[in-house]
Design a protein around this motif. Structure first.
Motif, PDB file in Angstrom:
ATOM      1  N   ASN A   9       0.809  -1.214   0.000  1.00  0.00           N
ATOM      2  CA  ASN A   9       0.000   0.000   0.000  1.00  0.00           C
ATOM      3  C   ASN A   9       0.844   1.267   0.000  1.00  0.00           C
ATOM      4  OD1 ASN A   9      -2.251  -1.635   0.174  1.00  0.00           O
ATOM      5  ND2 ASN A   9      -2.500  -1.377   2.384  1.00  0.00           N
ATOM      6  N   VAL A  10       0.249   2.373  -0.404  1.00  0.00           N
ATOM      7  CA  VAL A  10       0.879   3.680  -0.274  1.00  0.00           C
ATOM      8  C   VAL A  10       1.197   3.918   1.209  1.00  0.00           C
ATOM      9  CG1 VAL A  10       0.540   6.183  -0.466  1.00  0.00           C
ATOM     10  CG2 VAL A  10      -0.277   4.679  -2.286  1.00  0.00           C
ATOM     11  N   ALA A  55      -1.573   8.001  -4.888  1.00  0.00           N
ATOM     12  CA  ALA A  55      -0.574   7.079  -5.451  1.00  0.00           C
ATOM     13  C   ALA A  55       0.273   7.800  -6.496  1.00  0.00           C
ATOM     14  CB  ALA A  55      -1.250   5.854  -6.056  1.00  0.00           C
ATOM     15  N   TRP A  59       4.051   8.351  -5.419  1.00  0.00           N
ATOM     16  CA  TRP A  59       4.891   7.347  -6.072  1.00  0.00           C
ATOM     17  C   TRP A  59       5.341   7.763  -7.468  1.00  0.00           C
ATOM     18  CZ3 TRP A  59       3.367   1.545  -5.090  1.00  0.00           C
ATOM     19  CH2 TRP A  59       3.359   1.300  -3.712  1.00  0.00           C
ATOM     20  N   ALA A  63       2.110   5.304 -11.356  1.00  0.00           N
ATOM     21  CA  ALA A  63       1.298   4.693 -10.296  1.00  0.00           C
ATOM     22  C   ALA A  63      -0.002   5.476 -10.161  1.00  0.00           C
ATOM     23  CB  ALA A  63       2.044   4.698  -8.966  1.00  0.00           C
ATOM     24  N   PRO A 164      -1.861   0.772  -5.050  1.00  0.00           N
ATOM     25  CA  PRO A 164      -1.713   1.314  -6.397  1.00  0.00           C
ATOM     26  C   PRO A 164      -1.615   0.259  -7.501  1.00  0.00           C
ATOM     27  CG  PRO A 164      -0.147   2.315  -4.876  1.00  0.00           C
ATOM     28  CD  PRO A 164      -0.741   1.128  -4.190  1.00  0.00           C
TER      29      PRO A 164
END
Length: 169
Positions: A9-10, A55, A59, A63, A164
């Motif tokens: 996960n983020v 995301a 990221w 993403a 994501p």
């Protein structure tokens, strides 16, 4: 073609970590999640890849928050089973390509408190439905064989986790 699902996960650094909790369309965590400190109810666009996508913002590199369509594909193409990873309860989605992804039972946040940890996992999609937005929900009652994994829509002000995806070209 198709999409690649992230391994975690983020806000996490490994699959069993819950990561950050975000209200739908917000890109920072907060100490309390409620209607009084949320103002994106009227945002009725798919936020995947936009400035509202945590995301994408955290990221980069393509993403994005998965859409409802992405979750539907994951649900219909994978077989699911409950297990644990490094001692954390969750579910594996086994893909047709032999890859598998672990989803921890993250729970959610409402006001200051975390709820349903170790009981259910809730993951935002980028797809709104008016004041609500769609999530992937995974939960298991201890002792029951039934695993429920499905999509539904919930209030956007809840704090939930993000898994994501990235589009493969």
């Amino acid at each position: 073609s198709g999409i690649l699902w992230a391994a975690y996960n983020v806000g996490a650094t490994s699959p069993e970590e819950y990561g950050g909790y975000y209200a739908w369309g917000e890109t920072e965590e907060k100490s309390s999640y409620s209607m009084s400190n949320y103002n994106l109810y009227d945002l009725n666009i798919d936020i995947s890849g936009t400035s509202y996508d945590v995301a994408t913002q955290k990221w980069g590199g393509g993403a994005r928050i998965p859409s409802l369509k992405d979750f539907k594909e994951l649900l219909s193409n994978c077989s699911w089973y409950d297990s644990s990873y490094n001692g954390i309860r969750g579910y594996y989605a086994d893909g047709p390509n032999g890859n598998k992804i672990f989803f921890p039972l993250t729970g959610y946040k409402m006001h200051e408190s975390a709820r349903d940890k170790n009981y259910a996992g809730y993951f935002w999609s980028s797809t709104p439905n008016g004041d609500l937005a769609y999530i992937l929900e995974i939960f298991s009652e201890e002792g029951l064989d039934e695993t429920d994994y499905f999509y539904c829509d919930v209030d956007k002000d809840y704090g939930m986790t993000i898994r994501p995806v990235k589009d493969m070209h």
